[in-house]
Design an enzyme around this catalytic site. Structure first.
Site, PDB file in Angstrom:
ATOM      1  N   ASP A 182     -31.994  31.465  18.738  1.00  9.02           N
ATOM      2  CA  ASP A 182     -33.193  30.838  19.301  1.00  9.02           C
ATOM      3  C   ASP A 182     -33.477  29.562  18.504  1.00  9.02           C
ATOM      4  O   ASP A 182     -33.523  29.600  17.270  1.00  9.02           O
ATOM      5  CB  ASP A 182     -34.387  31.804  19.177  1.00  9.02           C
ATOM      6  CG  ASP A 182     -35.342  31.653  20.345  1.00  9.02           C
ATOM      7  OD1 ASP A 182     -35.719  32.671  20.953  1.00  9.02           O
ATOM      8  OD2 ASP A 182     -35.692  30.499  20.648  1.00  9.02           O
ATOM      9  N   ASP A 283     -36.313  26.759  22.754  1.00  9.62           N
ATOM     10  CA  ASP A 283     -37.706  27.115  22.987  1.00  9.62           C
ATOM     11  C   ASP A 283     -38.512  25.924  23.537  1.00  9.62           C
ATOM     12  O   ASP A 283     -38.486  24.841  22.943  1.00  9.62           O
ATOM     13  CB  ASP A 283     -38.296  27.543  21.636  1.00  9.62           C
ATOM     14  CG  ASP A 283     -39.678  28.118  21.759  1.00  9.62           C
ATOM     15  OD1 ASP A 283     -39.822  29.160  22.412  1.00  9.62           O
ATOM     16  OD2 ASP A 283     -40.623  27.512  21.224  1.00  9.62           O
ATOM     17  N   GLU A 341     -35.514  26.945  27.622  1.00  9.56           N
ATOM     18  CA  GLU A 341     -36.703  27.601  28.171  1.00  9.56           C
ATOM     19  C   GLU A 341     -37.609  26.471  28.644  1.00  9.56           C
ATOM     20  O   GLU A 341     -38.011  25.622  27.835  1.00  9.56           O
ATOM     21  CB  GLU A 341     -37.412  28.447  27.116  1.00  9.56           C
ATOM     22  CG  GLU A 341     -38.547  29.246  27.733  1.00  9.56           C
ATOM     23  CD  GLU A 341     -39.744  29.398  26.835  1.00  9.56           C
ATOM     24  OE1 GLU A 341     -39.891  28.623  25.887  1.00  9.56           O
ATOM     25  OE2 GLU A 341     -40.523  30.321  27.077  1.00  9.56           O
ATOM     26  N   HIS A 412     -39.566  38.603  25.882  1.00  6.53           N
ATOM     27  CA  HIS A 412     -40.544  38.951  24.834  1.00  6.53           C
ATOM     28  C   HIS A 412     -41.911  38.332  25.079  1.00  6.53           C
ATOM     29  O   HIS A 412     -42.843  38.534  24.305  1.00  6.53           O
ATOM     30  CB  HIS A 412     -39.985  38.480  23.487  1.00  6.53           C
ATOM     31  CG  HIS A 412     -39.888  37.003  23.414  1.00  6.53           C
ATOM     32  ND1 HIS A 412     -39.014  36.275  24.213  1.00  6.53           N
ATOM     33  CD2 HIS A 412     -40.572  36.098  22.708  1.00  6.53           C
ATOM     34  CE1 HIS A 412     -39.176  34.997  23.975  1.00  6.53           C
ATOM     35  NE2 HIS A 412     -40.115  34.860  23.061  1.00  6.53           N
ATOM     36  N   ASP A 413     -42.027  37.543  26.158  1.00  4.51           N
ATOM     37  CA  ASP A 413     -43.312  36.870  26.440  1.00  4.51           C
ATOM     38  C   ASP A 413     -44.021  37.455  27.652  1.00  4.51           C
ATOM     39  O   ASP A 413     -45.059  36.912  28.057  1.00  4.51           O
ATOM     40  CB  ASP A 413     -43.064  35.378  26.767  1.00  4.51           C
ATOM     41  CG  ASP A 413     -42.704  34.585  25.539  1.00  4.51           C
ATOM     42  OD1 ASP A 413     -42.051  33.550  25.691  1.00  4.51           O
ATOM     43  OD2 ASP A 413     -43.053  35.023  24.428  1.00  4.51           O
TER      44      ASP A 413
HETATM   45  O1  ISL Z   1     -45.055  31.104  29.740  1.00  4.48           O
HETATM   46  C1  ISL Z   1     -45.843  30.635  28.954  1.00  4.48           C
HETATM   47  C2  ISL Z   1     -46.642  29.398  29.239  1.00  4.48           C
HETATM   48  O2  ISL Z   1     -46.456  28.977  30.556  1.00  4.48           O
HETATM   49  C3  ISL Z   1     -46.095  31.291  27.684  1.00  4.48           C
HETATM   50  O3  ISL Z   1     -45.998  32.692  27.908  1.00  4.48           O
HETATM   51  C4  ISL Z   1     -45.032  31.032  26.626  1.00  4.48           C
HETATM   52  O4  ISL Z   1     -45.726  30.855  25.422  1.00  4.48           O
HETATM   53  C5  ISL Z   1     -44.216  29.777  26.871  1.00  4.48           C
HETATM   54  O5  ISL Z   1     -43.275  30.088  27.830  1.00  4.48           O
HETATM   55  C6  ISL Z   1     -43.494  29.344  25.604  1.00  4.48           C
HETATM   56  O6  ISL Z   1     -42.838  30.434  25.019  1.00  4.48           O
HETATM   57  C7  ISL Z   1     -42.014  30.106  23.885  1.00  4.48           C
HETATM   58  O7  ISL Z   1     -42.727  29.295  22.952  1.00  4.48           O
HETATM   59  C8  ISL Z   1     -43.859  29.868  22.273  1.00  4.48           C
HETATM   60  C9  ISL Z   1     -43.616  31.292  21.753  1.00  4.48           C
HETATM   61  O8  ISL Z   1     -44.874  31.898  21.461  1.00  4.48           O
HETATM   62  C10 ISL Z   1     -42.902  32.143  22.791  1.00  4.48           C
HETATM   63  O9  ISL Z   1     -42.616  33.430  22.254  1.00  4.48           O
HETATM   64  C11 ISL Z   1     -41.629  31.411  23.189  1.00  4.48           C
HETATM   65  O10 ISL Z   1     -40.853  32.193  24.116  1.00  4.48           O
HETATM   66  C12 ISL Z   1     -44.159  28.951  21.112  1.00  4.48           C
HETATM   67  O11 ISL Z   1     -42.990  28.802  20.337  1.00  4.48           O
END
Ligand code: ISL
Ligand code: CA
Length: 629
Positions: A182, A283, A341, A412-413
């Site tokens: 990641d 990320d 992502e 995980h989100d």
């Molecule tokens: O989907 C989202 C916003 O539209 C949120 O759920 C999510 O925080 C976003 O997709 C970003 O996620 C990633 O970055 C964040 C971290 O908290 C998440 O775990 C990661 O997957 C900040 O680094």
């Protein structure tokens, strides 16, 4: 090349452009309005000028200026010629996402660790996994469970040492499995040496590594809000400046417009590539390029999207430039895989970010599958699989061979997909198997999240004290002021990321065999776990093994032509996969009710089903895969 848009441009012209399509599609999705509205000639022929006049009470002028700027920022049009598909390992791999804090605890401190993962590699190999995506394991204060990195070159002491990592990588590779890490480079922890230096030394060479800005009347520089509630700005008295954080107060956004930042990041990426990692999950990588001077966000968009200012960074002016540079300076030197992502990006923008001719990313995670139109993660509603059908058809029929989809339900989100569809768990096993059939027979790369192969579901956390996720805790604190404690907790419970972050359940021992210590989060054990599912021939786990080995043995499921049939037939998802004479037919009942087959019962030779027998119709959530000879 696309011609420039102006206030006189018509909706139908705008919808033809990649950014225009995705922005309009997203706004309609958030509002729960079908995109059929766009095909209505009256709507299609509306100019932005007329639209501005019609909506002047709710949408102010700035929105239209921002939209036109965004539209004109993208001059390229995605290629959609029907080229042959280029085979790549990551187009035919089964990915498995590990959240290290909750996977397996080896040293008994209640926190998952690298040696714990090593002890479970045989289980992962036995499942049929080809590649592991490992969530952040770097040194971090764990404000956001590792997505707040303090030192990119050090393994968190909670997870182990660099030697433990080297052992893990060797053990993973010795099984013919790849490892992708990641990569969190939109922001660092506020405890990172760069940030500490920038804050404490007036002449720091890192002072332009972040967005540290003066502001007047004791107010933040703009109205942007954080994804974790509240303003996206911290005030630093020592330097009388404000620091930007799109996420937690301890996650400080890096200034990618500073070439020194990019150089440091590329150095770090090459350090990990030199160690032999096979790629990265990047990320929120579409957030790295912010609009110059960080203009305030439009209130209407802010309300609609839930976050103010997002239009100024979700697809920024230099995003493609930085991704091309990153790939040239790092990934391409090691033939490394990259999946971005990209929250908020739609199908057309995804093409411009991942086309094989674009030399940017290989793949993205698009989030439009996760929530139904008009709903957001913290809404309590029943997810209708007919929306999943619509999503799969939309993407499979419009994402040509220059591009390749990622397919996921859980991560995980997000809460568990099974619980969004059937919160009662009445259909847990048969539904888990149906989702597996779809994920491994439609076109795209399947990504499993730990526990999905067991049929994992949401947890009945009792109170806010049970939760650990900074996003949930911050949201609870902000909601309780208006909703009161009980309603605030109920709202948070419906969407908390902690549903997915409870420890894996390995066996019937204490804490499900995850730890001999006290787990960092209460897991609310289910009656099922890996051990008892391994012993049960009918378990979700054994079904995943069957569907994965089918997927791996049949090229048609990886590269075959996909054709959807009976598209208008509610609750029925039917498609074929064809390649070099192989012809597979997949039928899915998307409801809990019986369905008569409109194509009769004489189909072919049955290959796989989530029901033991066949009684002449499709029963609740029944899925079947047939070979047509
Ligand atoms: O989907 C989202 C916003 O539209 C949120 O759920 C999510 O925080 C976003 O997709 C970003 O996620 C990633 O970055 C964040 C971290 O908290 C998440 O775990 C990661 O997957 C900040 O680094
Ligand atoms: Ca541990």
């Amino acid at each position: 090349m696309i011609k420039s848009f102006t206030i006189n441009s018509k909706i139908k012209e705008i919808y033809k452009s990649p950014v225009g399509h995705d922005v309009i599609y997203k706004i309609l999705l958030q509002m729960g309005i079908s995109e059929i509205a766009i095909n209505n000639p009256i709507v299609g022929n509306l100019s932005l000028k007329t639209l501005r006049a019609l909506t002047k009470k709710s949408i102010d002028k700035s929105f239209f200026d921002t939209l036109i700027k965004l539209l004109n920022s993208e001059k390229d049009v995605p290629l959609d010629d029907n080229c042959d598909i280029v085979r790549k390992w990551w187009k035919e791999a089964v990915f498995y996402q590990i959240y290290p804090k909750s996977f397996m605890d080896f040293n008994g401190d209640g926190i998952g660790d690298l040696r714990g993962i090593i002890s479970k590699l045989d289980y992962i190999e036995d499942l049929g996994v080809d590649a592991i995506w490992l969530c952040p394991i770097y040194d971090s204060p764990f404000d956001d469970n590792g997505y707040d990195i303090r030192d990119y070159f050090k393994i968190s002491k909670y997870y182990g040492s660099m030697e433990d990592f080297d052992d893990l990588l060797r053990e993973v590779h010795s099984r013919g499995i790849k490892l992708i890490m990641d990569l969190v480079v939109n922001h660092t922890s506020d405890e990172h040496i760069w940030f500490n230096d920038a804050i404490n030394d007036k002449n720091s060479k890192y002072k332009d590594f972040y967005f540290l800005q003066e502001s007047k009347d004791n107010l933040p520089p703009n109205n942007w809000t954080s994804f974790f509630s509240g303003s996206a700005w911290n005030y630093y008295k020592k330097i009388d400046k404000w620091g930007l954080h799109l996420f937690s107060k301890k996650q400080m956004d890096l200034n990618w417009d500073n070439a020194l930042v990019r150089q440091e990041i590329y150095k770090m990426i090459n350090f990990w590539l030199k160690k032999g990692v096979d790629g990265f999950r990047l990320d929120v990588i579409n957030y790295i390029s912010k609009e110059k001077d960080l203009p305030s966000g439009d209130e209407f968009i802010g309300k609609l999207m839930g976050f103010c200012g997002i239009e100024h960074y979700f697809y920024g002016p230099k995003l493609h430039e930085y991704l091309k540079e990153m790939r040239k300076e790092t990934f391409d030197k090691y033939d490394s895989f990259s999946v971005g992502e990209t929250p908020g990006v739609g199908i057309q923008m995804s093409k411009l970010l991942t086309g094989d001719y674009r030399k940017e990313l290989d793949m993205v995670f698009s989030f439009d599958i996760l929530e139904m139109p008009g709903h957001a993660r913290f809404d309590e509603y029943i997810y209708d699989l007919n929306y999943l059908k619509k999503y799969m058809i939309e993407w499979n029929e419009n994402y040509g061979n220059h591009y390749f989809m990622s397919l996921f339900y859980d991560n995980h989100d997000n809460p568990r997909m099974l619980s969004k569809i059937d919160p009662s768990n009445k259909y847990r096993e048969v539904l888990a198997k149906l989702l597996a059939i779809i994920q491994f027979t439609v076109k795209g790369t399947p990504f499993l999240f730990q526990g999905q192969e067991l049929g994992a579901v949401n947890k009945s956390f009792k109170s806010i004290d049970d939760l650990r996720d900074i996003e949930s805790i911050n949201l609870y604190e902000s909601l309780r002021k208006t909703l009161g404690d009980e309603k605030a907790f109920k709202k948070v419970l419906s969407g908390t990321r902690d549903h997915a972050r409870v420890p894996m359940q390995w066996n019937n021992l204490e804490n499900g065999g995850f730890t001999k210590g006290v787990p960092w989060i209460n897991s609310y054990l289910d009656e099922f776990n890996a051990e008892n599912e391994q012993k049960d021939g009918n378990s979700v786990l054994n079904f995943y093994k069957k569907v994965i080995s089918l997927y791996k043995s049949v090229d048609a499921f990886k590269y075959g032509l996909i054709e959807f049939k009976y598209k208008k037939y509610k609750d029925l998802l039917v498609y074929s996969r064809k390649l070099n004479g192989e012809n597979y037919f997949v039928e899915c009942n998307l409801s809990g009710k019986n369905i008569k087959r409109p194509y009769g019962n004489d189909i072919g030779e049955l290959v796989l089903s989530n029901y033991e027998d066949d009684d002449g119709m499709l029963r609740g959530y029944e899925g079947k895969v047939w070979i047509i000879r």
